[in-house]
Design a protein around this motif. Structure first.
Motif, PDB file in Angstrom:
ATOM      1  N   ARG A   1      10.091   4.037   0.984  1.00 42.96           N
ATOM      2  CA  ARG A   1       9.113   4.553   1.951  1.00 42.96           C
ATOM      3  C   ARG A   1       9.529   5.919   2.480  1.00 42.96           C
ATOM      4  O   ARG A   1      10.689   6.146   2.806  1.00 42.96           O
ATOM      5  CB  ARG A   1       8.980   3.601   3.129  1.00 42.96           C
ATOM      6  CG  ARG A   1       8.392   2.269   2.771  1.00 42.96           C
ATOM      7  CD  ARG A   1       6.977   2.454   2.404  1.00 42.96           C
ATOM      8  NE  ARG A   1       6.319   1.169   2.213  1.00 42.96           N
ATOM      9  CZ  ARG A   1       5.077   1.064   1.878  1.00 42.96           C
ATOM     10  NH1 ARG A   1       4.341   2.135   1.690  1.00 42.96           N
ATOM     11  NH2 ARG A   1       4.539  -0.109   1.692  1.00 42.96           N
ATOM     12  N   ALA A   2       8.565   6.820   2.560  1.00 45.88           N
ATOM     13  CA  ALA A   2       8.809   8.131   3.157  1.00 45.88           C
ATOM     14  C   ALA A   2       8.791   7.999   4.672  1.00 45.88           C
ATOM     15  O   ALA A   2       8.027   7.210   5.228  1.00 45.88           O
ATOM     16  CB  ALA A   2       7.730   9.113   2.711  1.00 45.88           C
ATOM     17  N   GLY A   3       9.625   8.767   5.315  1.00 45.17           N
ATOM     18  CA  GLY A   3       9.620   8.805   6.772  1.00 45.17           C
ATOM     19  C   GLY A   3       8.526   9.737   7.269  1.00 45.17           C
ATOM     20  O   GLY A   3       7.801  10.368   6.494  1.00 45.17           O
ATOM     21  N   TRP A   4       8.415   9.845   8.579  1.00 47.95           N
ATOM     22  CA  TRP A   4       7.363  10.651   9.183  1.00 47.95           C
ATOM     23  C   TRP A   4       7.454  12.099   8.731  1.00 47.95           C
ATOM     24  O   TRP A   4       6.454  12.706   8.364  1.00 47.95           O
ATOM     25  CB  TRP A   4       7.465  10.567  10.700  1.00 47.95           C
ATOM     26  CG  TRP A   4       6.500  11.463  11.377  1.00 47.95           C
ATOM     27  CD1 TRP A   4       5.198  11.164  11.668  1.00 47.95           C
ATOM     28  CD2 TRP A   4       6.704  12.810  11.805  1.00 47.95           C
ATOM     29  NE1 TRP A   4       4.594  12.244  12.258  1.00 47.95           N
ATOM     30  CE2 TRP A   4       5.503  13.267  12.358  1.00 47.95           C
ATOM     31  CE3 TRP A   4       7.783  13.664  11.772  1.00 47.95           C
ATOM     32  CZ2 TRP A   4       5.360  14.538  12.883  1.00 47.95           C
ATOM     33  CZ3 TRP A   4       7.643  14.941  12.287  1.00 47.95           C
ATOM     34  CH2 TRP A   4       6.448  15.364  12.840  1.00 47.95           C
ATOM     35  N   LEU A   5       8.653  12.669   8.739  1.00 43.04           N
ATOM     36  CA  LEU A   5       8.829  14.075   8.398  1.00 43.04           C
ATOM     37  C   LEU A   5       8.511  14.330   6.921  1.00 43.04           C
ATOM     38  O   LEU A   5       7.805  15.279   6.585  1.00 43.04           O
ATOM     39  CB  LEU A   5      10.261  14.501   8.716  1.00 43.04           C
ATOM     40  CG  LEU A   5      10.570  15.979   8.609  1.00 43.04           C
ATOM     41  CD1 LEU A   5       9.673  16.770   9.546  1.00 43.04           C
ATOM     42  CD2 LEU A   5      12.035  16.223   8.948  1.00 43.04           C
ATOM     43  N   GLU A   6       8.999  13.464   6.047  1.00 42.04           N
ATOM     44  CA  GLU A   6       8.727  13.625   4.617  1.00 42.04           C
ATOM     45  C   GLU A   6       7.243  13.453   4.309  1.00 42.04           C
ATOM     46  O   GLU A   6       6.677  14.165   3.488  1.00 42.04           O
ATOM     47  CB  GLU A   6       9.559  12.610   3.824  1.00 42.04           C
ATOM     48  CG  GLU A   6       9.564  12.832   2.353  1.00 42.04           C
ATOM     49  CD  GLU A   6      10.488  11.884   1.625  1.00 42.04           C
ATOM     50  OE1 GLU A   6      10.631  12.056   0.406  1.00 42.04           O
ATOM     51  OE2 GLU A   6      11.058  10.973   2.249  1.00 42.04           O
TER      52      GLU A   6
ATOM     53  N   MET B   1       0.851  -1.185   0.000  1.00 45.95           N
ATOM     54  CA  MET B   1       0.000   0.000   0.000  1.00 45.95           C
ATOM     55  C   MET B   1       0.887   1.234   0.000  1.00 45.95           C
ATOM     56  O   MET B   1       1.731   1.400   0.881  1.00 45.95           O
ATOM     57  CB  MET B   1      -0.903   0.003   1.226  1.00 45.95           C
ATOM     58  CG  MET B   1      -1.852   1.144   1.262  1.00 45.95           C
ATOM     59  SD  MET B   1      -3.010   0.907   2.617  1.00 45.95           S
ATOM     60  CE  MET B   1      -3.966   2.373   2.447  1.00 45.95           C
ATOM     61  N   LEU B   2       0.710   2.096  -0.990  1.00 48.32           N
ATOM     62  CA  LEU B   2       1.494   3.323  -1.081  1.00 48.32           C
ATOM     63  C   LEU B   2       0.839   4.411  -0.256  1.00 48.32           C
ATOM     64  O   LEU B   2      -0.386   4.526  -0.218  1.00 48.32           O
ATOM     65  CB  LEU B   2       1.618   3.763  -2.535  1.00 48.32           C
ATOM     66  CG  LEU B   2       2.349   2.791  -3.448  1.00 48.32           C
ATOM     67  CD1 LEU B   2       2.313   3.297  -4.880  1.00 48.32           C
ATOM     68  CD2 LEU B   2       3.772   2.586  -2.995  1.00 48.32           C
ATOM     69  N   ARG B   3       1.668   5.215   0.391  1.00 48.29           N
ATOM     70  CA  ARG B   3       1.189   6.329   1.205  1.00 48.29           C
ATOM     71  C   ARG B   3       1.831   7.616   0.710  1.00 48.29           C
ATOM     72  O   ARG B   3       2.769   7.572  -0.089  1.00 48.29           O
ATOM     73  CB  ARG B   3       1.534   6.064   2.668  1.00 48.29           C
ATOM     74  CG  ARG B   3       0.824   4.825   3.200  1.00 48.29           C
ATOM     75  CD  ARG B   3       1.239   4.540   4.602  1.00 48.29           C
ATOM     76  NE  ARG B   3       2.683   4.304   4.626  1.00 48.29           N
ATOM     77  CZ  ARG B   3       3.293   3.481   5.451  1.00 48.29           C
ATOM     78  NH1 ARG B   3       2.613   2.811   6.328  1.00 48.29           N
ATOM     79  NH2 ARG B   3       4.593   3.318   5.415  1.00 48.29           N
ATOM     80  N   PRO B   4       1.352   8.783   1.149  1.00 49.27           N
ATOM     81  CA  PRO B   4       1.920  10.048   0.684  1.00 49.27           C
ATOM     82  C   PRO B   4       3.432  10.108   0.909  1.00 49.27           C
ATOM     83  O   PRO B   4       3.924   9.754   1.983  1.00 49.27           O
ATOM     84  CB  PRO B   4       1.206  11.102   1.531  1.00 49.27           C
ATOM     85  CG  PRO B   4      -0.073  10.461   1.920  1.00 49.27           C
ATOM     86  CD  PRO B   4       0.228   8.997   2.069  1.00 49.27           C
ATOM     87  N   GLY B   5       4.150  10.533  -0.122  1.00 47.62           N
ATOM     88  CA  GLY B   5       5.592  10.680  -0.035  1.00 47.62           C
ATOM     89  C   GLY B   5       6.380   9.465  -0.471  1.00 47.62           C
ATOM     90  O   GLY B   5       7.583   9.556  -0.706  1.00 47.62           O
TER      91      GLY B   5
END
Length: 105
Positions: free
Chosen positions: A74-79, A42-46
């Protein structure tokens, strides 16, 4: 004193996953598109997807589907937070478009 690697990955991202990917390319009179669909993730924002082994283009009049590999970064929390915040700001630019009254000649 250094931070644990998993905390840095959570903040900065850069976790990667290799997955199977379906690539659908069509270049016809009716449609011009290319879709890459990572399978089982599942892709998420970033998040970013790098597709490996798909052709850069196809001849006119063809529609093809390929199975290949992809790397999901995967993007981290900040990104992820920055991506969602900037998307809201870009959306508000659409509100300004086309709502000014015409000036009388």
């Amino acid at each position: 004193m250094s931070m644990p690697a998993n905390l840095l990955a959570w903040i900065g991202g850069r976790r990667t996953e290799d997955v199977a990917c379906s690539v659908d390319i069509e270049q016809t009179f009716d449609s011009l598109h290319a879709h890459a669909i990572p399978e089982g993730v599942m892709l998420r924002p970033g998040d970013r997807v790098v597709v490996h082994g798909a052709p850069a283009g196809i001849p006119y009049g063809e529609a093809v589907r390929y199975q290949c590999r992809a790397t999901v970064i995967r993007a981290g929390w900040l990104e992820r937070a920055w991506c969602e915040f900037s998307a809201i700001l870009e959306l508000t630019e659409l509100y300004h478009c086309g709502f000014e009254p015409k000036e009388a000649p």
